[in-house]
Structure formats: structure tokens, C-alpha cells
Design a protein around this motif. Structure first.
Motif, mmCIF file in Angstrom:
data_model
loop_
_atom_site.group_PDB
_atom_site.id
_atom_site.type_symbol
_atom_site.label_atom_id
_atom_site.label_comp_id
_atom_site.label_asym_id
_atom_site.label_seq_id
_atom_site.Cartn_x
_atom_site.Cartn_y
_atom_site.Cartn_z
ATOM 1 N N GLU A 6 0.799 -1.155 -0.546
ATOM 2 C CA GLU A 6 0.130 -0.472 -0.236
ATOM 3 C C GLU A 6 0.859 1.185 0.100
ATOM 4 O O GLU A 6 2.164 1.308 0.738
ATOM 5 N N GLY A 8 0.262 5.570 -0.195
ATOM 6 C CA GLY A 8 -0.472 6.858 0.183
ATOM 7 C C GLY A 8 -0.825 7.687 0.640
ATOM 8 O O GLY A 8 -2.061 8.951 0.414
ATOM 9 N N ARG A 19 -4.606 9.722 -2.271
ATOM 10 C CA ARG A 19 -5.502 8.471 -3.312
ATOM 11 C C ARG A 19 -4.605 7.676 -2.895
ATOM 12 O O ARG A 19 -3.336 7.955 -2.308
ATOM 13 N N SER A 21 -3.412 3.776 -2.297
ATOM 14 C CA SER A 21 -2.785 3.048 -3.771
ATOM 15 C C SER A 21 -2.542 1.137 -3.221
ATOM 16 O O SER A 21 -1.994 1.471 -1.905
ATOM 17 N N TRP A 36 -11.271 -1.157 -0.039
ATOM 18 C CA TRP A 36 -10.868 -0.506 0.933
ATOM 19 C C TRP A 36 -11.417 -1.075 1.953
ATOM 20 O O TRP A 36 -12.829 -0.234 2.253
ATOM 21 N N ARG A 71 -9.896 0.111 -9.718
ATOM 22 C CA ARG A 71 -8.723 -1.193 -9.924
ATOM 23 C C ARG A 71 -8.309 -0.501 -11.773
ATOM 24 O O ARG A 71 -8.811 -0.649 -12.137
ATOM 25 N N THR A 77 -3.547 -3.660 -10.102
ATOM 26 C CA THR A 77 -3.434 -2.124 -8.363
ATOM 27 C C THR A 77 -5.105 -1.597 -8.525
ATOM 28 O O THR A 77 -5.801 -1.690 -9.222
ATOM 29 N N HIS A 79 -6.135 1.348 -6.607
ATOM 30 C CA HIS A 79 -6.706 2.946 -5.614
ATOM 31 C C HIS A 79 -8.024 3.345 -5.179
ATOM 32 O O HIS A 79 -8.758 2.971 -5.176
ATOM 33 N N GLN A 81 -9.521 6.953 -3.596
ATOM 34 C CA GLN A 81 -9.165 8.500 -4.071
ATOM 35 C C GLN A 81 -10.106 9.326 -3.089
ATOM 36 O O GLN A 81 -11.453 8.715 -3.585
ATOM 37 N N CYS A 95 -5.905 -2.394 2.871
ATOM 38 C CA CYS A 95 -6.855 -2.935 1.294
ATOM 39 C C CYS A 95 -6.793 -4.461 0.747
ATOM 40 O O CYS A 95 -5.852 -4.894 2.293
#
Length: 119
Positions: A6, A8, A19, A21, A36, A71, A77, A79, A81, A95
Motif C-alpha cells: 500500500e 499514499g 489517493r 494505492s 478498502w 482498479r 492495482t 486505488h 481517491q 486494502c
């Protein structure tokens, strides 16, 4: 063996954005749902947002309209936001990925990243 990393998290003022990730690495696996979660001190981990392999999304009421999950399947990956952050969003964010190795299905968790929103 699949690993999740992870990135960010950090400190941001109320109203700001971050953000997050999470990238999966390894070999011979497929990822189903990605999500998440967050955990407040002394509380159980709770869902923030989920995205299926088909791209359907689901959000906690507290995240709806402010957070967006996405994704990138080519990069394994996911994300998150986060906009219009509030002090009550302060938590450790994790995550989660549903991993299918072909002979085993399991949930895999990231190491967690701290998000702190100051008022």
C-alpha cells in the motif's frame, strides 16, 4: 506468494484529498474483488469501498459521494481517491484482495496505511 503493498497515506487538512494505492505482486494468480477497509482505534475493521472484477462498486454510506474506488487489472492495482476528507476519516486503511491461485481462494490484506485528517 502474493504480496500487497500500500501507498499514499499521510496527513492532510480537512477538506483535502488523498489517493491510496495498493499493488499486488507475485505469480500465477487472479484477483477477484478488491476493497478498502479502515479501522478506528479499538474498533473492528469496516468496509469503505469495494470493486468487483467486473467493475461494480459499493461504498459505505460515509464514503458515498466523496471517495472513488478504481482498479487497474493490468497492473493488479486498486486505488481509493478520497476527497473532502473529514477528521472522522482518520484511521488506518487496509486494502483487501480476493486471490485465486487456481487451487486456493483467500482474502489477502495489505499492511495498512495511516490516514490522518486534521481539523
Amino acid at each position: 506468494q502474493v504480496q500487497l503493498v500500500e501507498s499514499g497515506g499521510g496527513l492532510v487538512q480537512a477538506g483535502g484529498s488523498l489517493r491510496l494505492s495498493c499493488a499486488a505482486s507475485g505469480s500465477s494468480f487472479v484477483i477477484n474483488d478488491m476493497g478498502w477497509y479502515r479501522q478506528f482505534p479499538g474498533k473492528q475493521r469496516e468496509l469503505v469501498a469495494l470493486i468487483t472484477s467486473g467493475g461494480r462498486t459499493r461504498y459505505a454510506d460515509s464514503a458515498e459521494g466523496r471517495f472513488t474506488i478504481s482498479r487497474d487489472n493490468a497492473k493488479n492495482t486498486v486505488h481509493l481517491q478520497m476527497n473532502s476528507l473529514k477528521p472522522e476519516d482518520t484511521a488506518v486503511y487496509y486494502c483487501n484482495m480476493g486471490i485465486d491461485t487456481g487451487w486456493r481462494l483467500y482474502d489477502h490484506w495489505g499492511q495498512g496505511t495511516q490516514v490522518t485528517v486534521s481539523s
